[in-house]
Design a protein around this motif. Sequence first.
Motif, short mmCIF file in Angstrom:
data_model
loop_
_atom_site.label_atom_id
_atom_site.label_comp_id
_atom_site.label_asym_id
_atom_site.label_seq_id
_atom_site.Cartn_x
_atom_site.Cartn_y
_atom_site.Cartn_z
N SER A 88 0.83 -1.21 0.00
CA SER A 88 0.00 0.00 0.00
C SER A 88 0.86 1.26 0.00
O SER A 88 0.53 2.25 -0.67
CB SER A 88 -0.93 0.01 1.21
N MET A 89 1.97 1.24 0.72
CA MET A 89 2.83 2.42 0.78
C MET A 89 3.43 2.75 -0.57
O MET A 89 3.41 3.90 -1.02
CB MET A 89 3.93 2.22 1.83
N ILE A 90 3.97 1.75 -1.28
CA ILE A 90 4.56 2.04 -2.58
C ILE A 90 3.49 2.39 -3.61
O ILE A 90 3.74 3.11 -4.56
CB ILE A 90 5.44 0.87 -3.06
N GLU A 160 -0.97 -1.43 -9.49
CA GLU A 160 -0.59 -0.89 -10.80
C GLU A 160 -0.35 0.62 -10.77
O GLU A 160 0.28 1.18 -11.67
CB GLU A 160 -1.68 -1.21 -11.84
N LYS A 161 -0.79 1.28 -9.70
CA LYS A 161 -0.56 2.72 -9.55
C LYS A 161 0.86 3.04 -9.10
O LYS A 161 1.30 4.20 -9.20
CB LYS A 161 -1.55 3.31 -8.54
N ALA A 162 1.59 2.04 -8.62
CA ALA A 162 2.93 2.27 -8.08
C ALA A 162 3.91 2.60 -9.20
O ALA A 162 3.92 1.97 -10.25
CB ALA A 162 3.40 1.05 -7.32
N GLU A 163 4.75 3.60 -8.95
CA GLU A 163 5.80 3.96 -9.89
C GLU A 163 7.11 3.25 -9.58
O GLU A 163 8.02 3.23 -10.40
CB GLU A 163 6.02 5.48 -9.88
N GLY A 164 7.23 2.70 -8.38
CA GLY A 164 8.47 2.06 -7.95
C GLY A 164 8.53 0.59 -8.31
O GLY A 164 7.77 0.10 -9.16
#
Length: 259
Positions: A88-90, A160-164
Amino acid sequence: GDGPFPGVIDMYGDEGGLTEFRSSLLATRGFAALSLPYFDFEDLPKVMKELNLEYFEEAARFLRRHPKVKGPGIGVIGTGKGAELALSMITFLPEVVAAVCISACSSNTVADLHCHQMTLPGLRFDMKKVSVSDAGVFDIFEALDDPMAPANSACVIPVEKAEGHFLLVVGEGDRMWKSSLYADLAIERLRQHGRENFKLLSYPGAGHRIDPPFTPFCQVAMDRVLGVPVLGGGDSKAHAHAQEHSWGKIQEFLHLHLG
C-alpha cells in the motif's frame, strides 16, 4: 559513518510492538533503517482495528528528510501484514520507490486502511474454516476471505498505480495464508496494466516468516490477532535456504533501486 545512506522502513506483522533485529542488520550493511511499529507500542492503539495511511506517510517523509538518507526515494520491507502495508505504501506514497514484500497478501486484510480520500476494507478471517490438530495447533490456511471474490474487490490494493519496484518473496509451504497465490494475483494485476516493475522469489518448502539467515525456524507461533498457536508451515532445511538466499537478493534489490 556520515552517510548519506539508502533509507528503508522495516515493518513486521500482526504480532504488533516494535521489532528491530532486521533493521539492526540492515544498518550494519549500509542502510539507514527505521523500524516502524503500527500498533501495541507506546501511544499507538493496543489493537489493530483500523489504520491510516497518513501515519505511514509521516514515517516515510521523516526518513526521506533525515540528513543521513541519500534519497531521492526510500524503500520499505515488510513481512506478513507489514508486507501488505508495504504494498500500500509504494502504491500510494511517492516517497516510496522500492518495496520488499515477504509473504504479503495482495489485498488489505483484517483492519480497514484509510488512504486519503478512499478506504480499503480489510479481508476477514472465517473461523469456521479453521482446522485444529490434536495438539491444539490452528491451521488457518483456508480461513481468510477470498480476495478474488467480487464482493471483496474493494479490498484489493491497486498496485498498478505504483511507480516504484516490487520484490515479492514467498514460501510455497506457507500455511499462514496463500502467499504464493497472492503474489501471483499482484503480478497478474501489474501485467494487465503493462507493468513489469517486479521480481518474484518463490521458495519450495519454505514457510510464512522468511527472516534473515540463522533466525530460528518456528513451524508454529502464537498469533496476536487470534490469540492461539497457528501453523506457519514449511520444512526446516528448505526454510533455512530461503532465508539465506533471499537475504542477499533483498540487499541487492534495495541497493539497486535506492543507490
